[in-house]
Design an enzyme around this catalytic site. Structure first.
Site, PDB file in Angstrom:
ATOM      1  N   ALA A  24       4.438  -3.804  -1.089  1.00 39.94           N
ATOM      2  CA  ALA A  24       5.339  -3.879   0.065  1.00 39.94           C
ATOM      3  C   ALA A  24       6.808  -3.653  -0.298  1.00 39.94           C
ATOM      4  O   ALA A  24       7.576  -3.131   0.512  1.00 39.94           O
ATOM      5  CB  ALA A  24       5.188  -5.232   0.743  1.00 39.94           C
ATOM      6  N   THR A  28      10.313  -1.954   2.056  1.00 37.52           N
ATOM      7  CA  THR A  28      11.241  -2.821   2.802  1.00 37.52           C
ATOM      8  C   THR A  28      12.546  -2.083   3.134  1.00 37.52           C
ATOM      9  O   THR A  28      13.112  -2.291   4.204  1.00 37.52           O
ATOM     10  CB  THR A  28      11.539  -4.125   2.032  1.00 37.52           C
ATOM     11  OG1 THR A  28      11.847  -3.812   0.677  1.00 37.52           O
ATOM     12  CG2 THR A  28      10.361  -5.071   2.062  1.00 37.52           C
ATOM     13  N   ARG A  36       4.062 -11.011   3.338  1.00 39.49           N
ATOM     14  CA  ARG A  36       3.835 -12.250   2.600  1.00 39.49           C
ATOM     15  C   ARG A  36       5.120 -12.958   2.197  1.00 39.49           C
ATOM     16  O   ARG A  36       5.069 -14.087   1.740  1.00 39.49           O
ATOM     17  CB  ARG A  36       3.050 -11.953   1.318  1.00 39.49           C
ATOM     18  CG  ARG A  36       1.641 -11.529   1.559  1.00 39.49           C
ATOM     19  CD  ARG A  36       1.019 -10.968   0.282  1.00 39.49           C
ATOM     20  NE  ARG A  36      -0.100 -10.112   0.595  1.00 39.49           N
ATOM     21  CZ  ARG A  36      -1.315 -10.543   0.862  1.00 39.49           C
ATOM     22  NH1 ARG A  36      -1.578 -11.810   0.815  1.00 39.49           N
ATOM     23  NH2 ARG A  36      -2.282  -9.704   1.165  1.00 39.49           N
ATOM     24  N   GLN A 103      -0.888  -0.434  -2.103  1.00 41.16           N
ATOM     25  CA  GLN A 103      -1.403  -1.518  -1.268  1.00 41.16           C
ATOM     26  C   GLN A 103      -0.862  -1.370   0.157  1.00 41.16           C
ATOM     27  O   GLN A 103      -1.241  -2.130   1.037  1.00 41.16           O
ATOM     28  CB  GLN A 103      -0.959  -2.866  -1.848  1.00 41.16           C
ATOM     29  CG  GLN A 103      -1.494  -3.115  -3.259  1.00 41.16           C
ATOM     30  CD  GLN A 103      -0.886  -4.362  -3.898  1.00 41.16           C
ATOM     31  OE1 GLN A 103       0.320  -4.432  -4.134  1.00 41.16           O
ATOM     32  NE2 GLN A 103      -1.707  -5.337  -4.192  1.00 41.16           N
ATOM     33  N   HIS A 123      -5.819  -0.547   0.577  1.00 43.61           N
ATOM     34  CA  HIS A 123      -5.964  -1.413   1.749  1.00 43.61           C
ATOM     35  C   HIS A 123      -6.058  -0.604   3.041  1.00 43.61           C
ATOM     36  O   HIS A 123      -5.873  -1.151   4.126  1.00 43.61           O
ATOM     37  CB  HIS A 123      -4.812  -2.423   1.820  1.00 43.61           C
ATOM     38  CG  HIS A 123      -4.847  -3.426   0.694  1.00 43.61           C
ATOM     39  ND1 HIS A 123      -3.767  -4.185   0.308  1.00 43.61           N
ATOM     40  CD2 HIS A 123      -5.855  -3.789  -0.142  1.00 43.61           C
ATOM     41  CE1 HIS A 123      -4.111  -4.961  -0.720  1.00 43.61           C
ATOM     42  NE2 HIS A 123      -5.361  -4.731  -1.010  1.00 43.61           N
ATOM     43  N   CYS A 131     -14.206   2.232  14.155  1.00 43.27           N
ATOM     44  CA  CYS A 131     -15.095   1.381  14.947  1.00 43.27           C
ATOM     45  C   CYS A 131     -15.888   0.481  14.010  1.00 43.27           C
ATOM     46  O   CYS A 131     -16.498   0.954  13.054  1.00 43.27           O
ATOM     47  CB  CYS A 131     -16.035   2.236  15.785  1.00 43.27           C
ATOM     48  SG  CYS A 131     -17.327   1.259  16.597  1.00 43.27           S
ATOM     49  N   CYS A 159     -19.659   4.246  21.120  1.00 40.07           N
ATOM     50  CA  CYS A 159     -20.687   3.190  21.173  1.00 40.07           C
ATOM     51  C   CYS A 159     -20.212   1.922  21.866  1.00 40.07           C
ATOM     52  O   CYS A 159     -20.943   0.934  21.907  1.00 40.07           O
ATOM     53  CB  CYS A 159     -21.169   2.858  19.759  1.00 40.07           C
ATOM     54  SG  CYS A 159     -20.037   1.782  18.838  1.00 40.07           S
ATOM     55  N   ASN A 222       9.998  -5.080  -9.987  1.00 43.55           N
ATOM     56  CA  ASN A 222       9.774  -5.948  -8.833  1.00 43.55           C
ATOM     57  C   ASN A 222      10.874  -7.007  -8.770  1.00 43.55           C
ATOM     58  O   ASN A 222      11.364  -7.461  -9.799  1.00 43.55           O
ATOM     59  CB  ASN A 222       8.400  -6.628  -8.943  1.00 43.55           C
ATOM     60  CG  ASN A 222       7.974  -7.273  -7.638  1.00 43.55           C
ATOM     61  OD1 ASN A 222       7.985  -6.632  -6.596  1.00 43.55           O
ATOM     62  ND2 ASN A 222       7.628  -8.550  -7.674  1.00 43.55           N
TER      63      ASN A 222
HETATM   64 ZN   LIG Z   1     -18.433   2.986  17.712  1.00 47.70          ZN
END
Ligand SMILES: [Zn+2]
Length: 250
Positions: A24, A28, A36, A103, A123, A131, A159, A222
């Site tokens: 993330a 930013t 988080r 991520q 992710h 679906c 569906c 980081n």
């Molecule tokens: Zn479906």
């Protein structure tokens, strides 16, 4: 003492296969909040955490209605890639980027110009809907058009099943082939550059010790400390948007 930013720059200049892992923190600066962090959406709005949990999502229509409103308003639709994203495109153009594992679900690496085949989205992506019943997958904006037209919880047109974004919610399994590919590339790199991730979420965080074990230099960029700082060859606390263009530049 950690090597200087100049040393890390020289490692990258000498590298042939850099694997980048982003979280993330790289987005930013583009106005996408870290969910988080202390100012994160989950911290400030507990309901938002329910929306990210598949158990509430599948059983509570109210959670789904709120989720669709939240997707409509997501900052990713108007966000623009920042200097950090651009720097990684430059790295790719120098022929050094083996793969990028992210991520993030915002699609900003591709929007910045990285070839989609180089981006491994562990992710998932907000740019597609899927679906939960039949597995249909299609552009998110098509479904959001239905929400804008008044459908509060649009069902699958194939569906009638429940639709959601093609992202991994809490309680949902990761996609094994995607994780396997992320781990494989981590084992093939000569430099692993972990950017803007607290490296707390597994199995992706495991790519860091895996790369180290395979002989790669590990660099962590980081704002906060991570559990792998001791294992890393270099830890940089510099602002991502300032450090990356220097690290990745020719
Ligand atoms: Zn479906």
């Amino acid at each position: 003492m950690t090597p200087s930013i100049d040393t890390v720059r020289a490692w990258i200049a000498a590298a042939q296969r850099v694997v980048v892992l982003t979280g993330a923190g790289i987005s930013t600066d583009s106005g996408i909040p870290d969910f988080r962090g202390p100012q994160g959406v989950w911290t400030l709005n507990p309901k938002a955490e329910k929306m990210s949990d598949i158990r509430y999502y599948t059983t509570d229509p109210e959670v789904r209605r709120l989720s669709w409103q939240s997707r409509l308003a997501h900052p990713a639709w108007t966000a623009r890639p920042n200097a950090g994203h651009a720097a990684l495109v430059a790295l790719e153009q120098r022929g050094k980027l083996h793969a990028l594992v992210t991520q993030n679900i915002d699609g900003l690496h591709q929007r910045a110009g990285l070839p989609p085949e180089k981006v491994i989205e562990v992710h998932g992506t907000l740019h597609y809907a899927m679906c939960l019943t039949c597995g249909w997958r299609g552009p998110m904006q098509d479904v959001l058009d239905r929400v804008r037209a008044g459908e509060e919880d649009p069902p699958c047109t194939e569906c009638a099943g429940i639709l959601k974004s093609d992202t991994i919610s809490f309680g949902q399994p990761l996609v094994p082939e995607v994780i396997e590919r992320a781990m494989r590339v981590a084992g093939e790199c000569d430099v692993l550059l972990a950017i803007g991730s607290t490296l707390q979420v597994y199995p992706v965080a495991g790519a860091v010790p895996l790369a180290k074990e395979a002989g790669a230099r590990v660099v962590i960029l980081n704002a906060q400390a991570t559990q792998f700082d001791d294992l890393a060859d270099a830890v940089l606390r510099t602002h991502i948007g300032e450090a990356l263009p220097y690290l990745c530049g020719g």
